[in-house]
Design an enzyme around this catalytic site. Structure first.
Site, PDB file in Angstrom:
ATOM      1  N   ALA A  70     -62.257 -29.141 -30.071  1.00  0.00           N
ATOM      2  CA  ALA A  70     -62.057 -29.232 -31.516  1.00  0.00           C
ATOM      3  C   ALA A  70     -61.349 -27.982 -32.031  1.00  0.00           C
ATOM      4  O   ALA A  70     -60.553 -28.052 -32.970  1.00  0.00           O
ATOM      5  CB  ALA A  70     -63.390 -29.418 -32.226  1.00  0.00           C
ATOM      6  N   THR A  71     -61.640 -26.838 -31.426  1.00  0.00           N
ATOM      7  CA  THR A  71     -60.968 -25.605 -31.837  1.00  0.00           C
ATOM      8  C   THR A  71     -59.466 -25.717 -31.645  1.00  0.00           C
ATOM      9  O   THR A  71     -58.680 -25.310 -32.519  1.00  0.00           O
ATOM     10  CB  THR A  71     -61.523 -24.408 -31.043  1.00  0.00           C
ATOM     11  OG1 THR A  71     -62.908 -24.245 -31.355  1.00  0.00           O
ATOM     12  CG2 THR A  71     -60.774 -23.128 -31.385  1.00  0.00           C
ATOM     13  N   SER A 195     -64.854 -33.439 -31.685  1.00  0.00           N
ATOM     14  CA  SER A 195     -65.153 -32.888 -30.363  1.00  0.00           C
ATOM     15  C   SER A 195     -65.969 -33.873 -29.553  1.00  0.00           C
ATOM     16  O   SER A 195     -66.798 -34.610 -30.092  1.00  0.00           O
ATOM     17  CB  SER A 195     -65.937 -31.576 -30.525  1.00  0.00           C
ATOM     18  OG  SER A 195     -66.365 -31.076 -29.277  1.00  0.00           O
ATOM     19  N   GLY A 196     -65.775 -33.861 -28.228  1.00  0.00           N
ATOM     20  CA  GLY A 196     -66.494 -34.770 -27.350  1.00  0.00           C
ATOM     21  C   GLY A 196     -67.942 -34.388 -27.132  1.00  0.00           C
ATOM     22  O   GLY A 196     -68.822 -35.245 -27.163  1.00  0.00           O
ATOM     23  N   HIS A 197     -68.215 -33.115 -26.935  1.00  0.00           N
ATOM     24  CA  HIS A 197     -69.567 -32.741 -26.507  1.00  0.00           C
ATOM     25  C   HIS A 197     -70.581 -32.693 -27.637  1.00  0.00           C
ATOM     26  O   HIS A 197     -71.757 -32.428 -27.406  1.00  0.00           O
ATOM     27  CB  HIS A 197     -69.540 -31.402 -25.746  1.00  0.00           C
ATOM     28  CG  HIS A 197     -69.333 -30.185 -26.586  1.00  0.00           C
ATOM     29  ND1 HIS A 197     -70.351 -29.338 -26.916  1.00  0.00           N
ATOM     30  CD2 HIS A 197     -68.218 -29.666 -27.147  1.00  0.00           C
ATOM     31  CE1 HIS A 197     -69.874 -28.331 -27.639  1.00  0.00           C
ATOM     32  NE2 HIS A 197     -68.583 -28.524 -27.798  1.00  0.00           N
ATOM     33  N   CYS A 315     -71.348 -20.444 -31.514  1.00  0.00           N
ATOM     34  CA  CYS A 315     -70.096 -19.696 -31.376  1.00  0.00           C
ATOM     35  C   CYS A 315     -70.233 -18.254 -31.825  1.00  0.00           C
ATOM     36  O   CYS A 315     -69.486 -17.388 -31.389  1.00  0.00           O
ATOM     37  CB  CYS A 315     -68.991 -20.378 -32.173  1.00  0.00           C
ATOM     38  SG  CYS A 315     -68.646 -22.061 -31.654  1.00  0.00           S
TER      39      CYS A 315
END
Length: 367
Positions: A70-71, A195-197, A315
């Protein structure tokens, strides 16, 4: 004994169905999706099937671009401002409570000749729309507002913000990482990152939805893969994992929401002596950010090793910086240091939540 996992905002367990969908593309079907031969075309077909599964949860009239996170998607999205410089649009405005992927990238653009504005929020974490209105002008290029805040779970009025942004002729970026697959996506956004996770999918893949007609400069140069915007070989396994995770989220949305809401209500009842940070009503129930004045959270986390929870964003946890999100709400340094975040997910049980709340309360009382 493994810890009770209540940090689903940081990452989620991989769904068994996602693992099964990825295995063939990791083990047997190893073709390069950018090759013209049969194995390559099979891999490319898997990528496109996954793209359709992700797109099914997003607004119509746009395209899905796979990224490594996503970043990366957010960095790609913010790159759109480079095409607006010639139009005199050199202002980027983002909520002060945005994830670092948006906030820090916007601040970096501020060192590259752009004007970056951090927009204030009210004490409940919701955007100050009057301040936003006053900020918007003919020089505004892009405004960023996340759908669900990763630290406090507050749901921003993104559709209303987008209307204001569009009246000023600017682009609207929405970090939807914490909301994708759980709540409706903002129909009026121009750029949506995910994002996937965070949705029981794999790490190492994200996506950016881009509204048709928006010109995007490349982020990664090279062979021109992935629509010419981010060169490099796509992983069919990761794409298939994200696509399957999105599909399951769509199928289980109501069931997941009911389950997570019940867990959150139980936790709130059992942790009644704690104060909720952020809006009480306009929030995603799976995120419970609470504080207990005078508490030493570092000691609490050490004393409750049977529960995996956090003191804020994963993060920022290693940076030593206090939470900029809680600071934007007006909390003191002491209040920030006495706050914890509990994240409930699909695979948590009521018994786990009850046990975790008991252990946390017990350790807090000892202090």
């Amino acid at each position: 004994m493994s810890a009770i996992y209540l940090d689903n905002q940081a990452t989620t367990p991989l769904a068994p169905e996602v693992f099964d969908a990825m295995v063939p593309w990791l083990r047997d079907k190893f073709g390069n999706p950018h090759s013209a031969h049969v194995p390559g075309r099979q891999a490319a077909a898997a990528v496109e099937a996954a793209r359709e599964q992700v797109a099914a949860l997003l607004p119509s009239g746009g395209r899905v671009i796979f990224t490594g996170s996503a970043t990366e998607a957010i960095n790609l999205a913010l790159g759109a401002v480079r095409n607006l410089v010639g139009q005199g649009r050199e202002q980027i405005a983002v909520l002060d409570t945005e994830h670092a992927a948006v906030r820090d990238t916007a601040l970096w653009y501020g060192s590259q000749g752009f004007e970056t504005r951090l927009l204030p929020v009210h004490s409940d974490g919701l955007a100050d729309l009057e301040e936003l209105e006053a900020c918007l002008g003919q020089n505004t290029a892009l405004v960023g507002a996340m759908l669900v805040n990763n630290e406090i779970g507050v749901i921003q009025p993104v559709e209303r913000i987008a209307e204001m942004v569009h009246r000023a002729g600017a682009l609207m970026l929405c970090d939807a990482v914490q909301g994708f697959g759980r709540i409706d996506m903002p129909e009026q956004a121009d750029l949506i990152a995910l994002s996937g996770h965070k949705i029981y999918g794999p790490k190492g893949i994200g996506a950016l939805w881009v509204r048709n007609g928006i010109d995007m400069p490349p982020l990664i140069h090279g062979g021109g893969q992935e629509q010419g915007l981010r060169s490099g070989t796509l992983s069919p396994a990761l794409c298939a994992g994200l696509g399957t995770a999105a599909k399951i989220c769509a199928e289980r949305r109501d069931t997941d929401m009911a389950h997570i809401t019940a867990l959150a209500e139980k936790a709130h009842d059992l942790l009644g002596d704690w104060t909720v940070n952020g809006a009480r009503d306009q929030r995603y129930p799976g995120n419970l950010n609470i504080r207990r004045d005078g508490l030493d959270v570092g000691r609490l986390m050490s004393d409750v090793r049977e529960v995996a929870f956090s003191a804020g964003s994963a993060c920022a946890s290693g940076s030593g910086r206090p939470s900029h999100v809680l600071a934007a709400l007006g909390l003191s340094s002491a209040q920030i240091k006495s706050s914890i975040r509990l994240g409930f997910g699909r695979y948590n049980s009521m018994e786990e939540v009850e046990q975790a709340a008991h252990l946390i309360n017990q350790a807090a009382e000892k202090q």
